[in-house]
Design a protein around this motif. Structure first.
Motif, PDB file in Angstrom:
ATOM      1  N   UNK A 284     -36.263 153.413  -5.408  1.00 57.17           N
ATOM      2  CA  UNK A 284     -35.090 152.576  -5.677  1.00 57.17           C
ATOM      3  C   UNK A 284     -33.796 153.389  -5.612  1.00 57.17           C
ATOM      4  N   UNK A 285     -33.819 154.566  -6.195  1.00 56.74           N
ATOM      5  CA  UNK A 285     -32.605 155.381  -6.216  1.00 56.74           C
ATOM      6  C   UNK A 285     -32.256 155.928  -4.841  1.00 56.74           C
ATOM      7  N   UNK A 286     -33.296 156.234  -4.004  1.00 54.96           N
ATOM      8  CA  UNK A 286     -33.025 156.762  -2.669  1.00 54.96           C
ATOM      9  C   UNK A 286     -32.300 155.735  -1.806  1.00 54.96           C
ATOM     10  N   UNK A 287     -32.572 154.443  -2.049  1.00 54.82           N
ATOM     11  CA  UNK A 287     -31.920 153.403  -1.258  1.00 54.82           C
ATOM     12  C   UNK A 287     -30.410 153.395  -1.477  1.00 54.82           C
ATOM     13  N   UNK A 288     -29.972 153.802  -2.655  1.00 49.71           N
ATOM     14  CA  UNK A 288     -28.535 153.818  -2.953  1.00 49.71           C
ATOM     15  C   UNK A 288     -27.929 155.205  -2.770  1.00 49.71           C
ATOM     16  N   UNK A 289     -28.794 156.258  -2.873  1.00 52.88           N
ATOM     17  CA  UNK A 289     -28.255 157.601  -2.718  1.00 52.88           C
ATOM     18  C   UNK A 289     -27.703 157.839  -1.324  1.00 52.88           C
ATOM     19  N   UNK A 290     -28.255 157.133  -0.327  1.00 53.52           N
ATOM     20  CA  UNK A 290     -27.702 157.257   1.015  1.00 53.52           C
ATOM     21  C   UNK A 290     -26.238 156.822   1.052  1.00 53.52           C
ATOM     22  N   UNK A 291     -25.924 155.706   0.366  1.00 56.58           N
ATOM     23  CA  UNK A 291     -24.548 155.211   0.316  1.00 56.58           C
ATOM     24  C   UNK A 291     -23.657 156.148  -0.494  1.00 56.58           C
ATOM     25  N   UNK A 292     -24.224 156.706  -1.566  1.00 55.06           N
ATOM     26  CA  UNK A 292     -23.429 157.587  -2.415  1.00 55.06           C
ATOM     27  C   UNK A 292     -23.092 158.865  -1.663  1.00 55.06           C
ATOM     28  N   UNK A 293     -24.080 159.408  -0.907  1.00 54.49           N
ATOM     29  CA  UNK A 293     -23.805 160.621  -0.134  1.00 54.49           C
ATOM     30  C   UNK A 293     -22.771 160.381   0.971  1.00 54.49           C
ATOM     31  N   UNK A 294     -22.726 159.162   1.471  1.00 53.46           N
ATOM     32  CA  UNK A 294     -21.733 158.826   2.502  1.00 53.46           C
ATOM     33  C   UNK A 294     -20.329 158.660   1.921  1.00 53.46           C
ATOM     34  N   UNK A 295     -20.219 158.691   0.591  1.00 51.39           N
ATOM     35  CA  UNK A 295     -18.917 158.579  -0.053  1.00 51.39           C
ATOM     36  C   UNK A 295     -18.465 157.168  -0.312  1.00 51.39           C
ATOM     37  N   UNK A 296     -19.379 156.181  -0.265  1.00 51.69           N
ATOM     38  CA  UNK A 296     -18.986 154.801  -0.517  1.00 51.69           C
ATOM     39  C   UNK A 296     -18.558 154.632  -1.964  1.00 51.69           C
ATOM     40  N   UNK A 297     -17.568 153.854  -2.208  1.00 53.38           N
ATOM     41  CA  UNK A 297     -17.116 153.616  -3.591  1.00 53.38           C
ATOM     42  C   UNK A 297     -18.080 152.719  -4.349  1.00 53.38           C
ATOM     43  N   UNK A 298     -17.760 152.526  -5.617  1.00 50.74           N
ATOM     44  CA  UNK A 298     -18.641 151.726  -6.476  1.00 50.74           C
ATOM     45  C   UNK A 298     -18.732 150.291  -6.017  1.00 50.74           C
ATOM     46  N   UNK A 299     -17.633 149.740  -5.398  1.00 50.36           N
ATOM     47  CA  UNK A 299     -17.657 148.346  -4.944  1.00 50.36           C
ATOM     48  C   UNK A 299     -18.719 148.156  -3.862  1.00 50.36           C
TER      49      UNK A 299
END
Length: 289
Positions: free
Chosen positions: A235-250
């Motif tokens: 579950x966390x890996x699915x969102x970590x990709x977005x976080x590593x790309x620098x996507x904001x919280x929105x």
């Protein structure tokens, strides 16, 4: 017509006819080498020692001596040596007649009894130190008491239930086909996992203000494409990709809403292997080639 009886040479060559009746078990006294006996042989000889009956079985001289004392209710601390020795020798004489090797062990105890009896006939003298001389029977009494304690302990142990003699241990084998049931994911588990994602997303906070069109459908398509190449993903890996790309919280929030929408439409499954274990996301259908 019945056959005519053989005469002359034919009679001599004919096999002997067995006159023993076919059924004899109900009248025969015994069978000897398979042949029935209807009467006791007159020359039958039975040796005098062919049958021996042992009324008492003793395990040794001490056992015999203790039996003689207890049978006549003698005080073991004050043994009447004359009477006990006479009874003991009488038994040893019977044993010696039939089994000389067995009598040898008993003869040694008989010699000890005779020695004690002779010492008791002598006048009592005090020792040089003035102390009272020990009773000649003291050592024998000590051995008898120790033997009796060991014999009673052995009898108590033998009276205990024993496997194979008094009872048998039951063995049963259960052939069960148990199916592992995975724990269900409750809203609290999903909430805790989402709180961890938000905490990581806040680390990418930025002061840049931009206007961005966020589409839940686009994120749903992205998640389906991402999971189509793997069996499952944490579950966390699915969102970590977005976080590593620098996507904001929105963007992370929209991505999470897309995940919830896919789960509501039964396109995704969220599972875990054990309580408090990491959550995993996978497609609920098999994609065709």
């Amino acid at each position: 017509m019945p056959p005519e009886p053989a005469t002359g040479l034919d009679a001599l060559m004919a096999p002997a006819v067995d006159s023993t009746p076919d059924v004899v078990d109900h009248v025969a006294l015994a069978r000897l080498y398979g042949e029935p006996l209807f009467a006791i042989p007159q020359d039958l000889y039975i040796p005098p020692d062919a049958l021996e009956v042992f009324l008492e079985a003793f395990e040794g001289p001490l056992d015999l001596l203790l039996y003689l004392i207890r049978k006549q209710n003698f005080n073991v601390l004050d043994i009447p040596m004359a009477e006990v020795t006479a009874q003991y020798l009488s038994y040893v004489e019977q044993v010696r007649r039939t089994n000389l090797e067995l009598a040898g062990e008993y003869l040694l105890m008989a010699a000890l009894l005779i020695e004690i009896k002779s010492r008791m006939l002598l006048p009592v003298r005090q020792s040089d130190t003035g102390e009272e001389v020990e009773d000649p029977r003291a050592e024998l009494v000590r051995r008898l008491l120790e033997y009796e304690r060991m014999k009673l302990a052995a009898q108590r142990l033998d009276a205990l239930p024993r496997v194979g003699r008094d009872f048998h241990v039951a063995h049963a084998q259960a052939d069960l086909d148990a199916e592992t049931v995975l724990p269900a994911v409750c809203p609290a588990d999903l909430r805790e996992a989402w709180a961890g994602i938000l905490q990581r997303a806040r680390l990418n906070a930025s002061h840049r203000i931009t206007r961005e069109q966020l589409s839940v459908r686009d994120h749903m398509s992205h998640i389906l494409r991402r999971l189509s190449d793997v069996r499952f993903m944490e579950f966390t890996d699915l969102f970590m990709e977005r976080i590593r790309m620098g996507d904001p919280a929105a963007v992370i929030v929209v991505h999470f809403l897309a995940l919830l929408e896919l789960t509501r439409e039964s396109l995704l499954e969220i599972t875990q292997a054990a309580p408090y274990a990491p959550l995993y996301v996978r497609l609920s259908y098999t994609r065709s080639a």
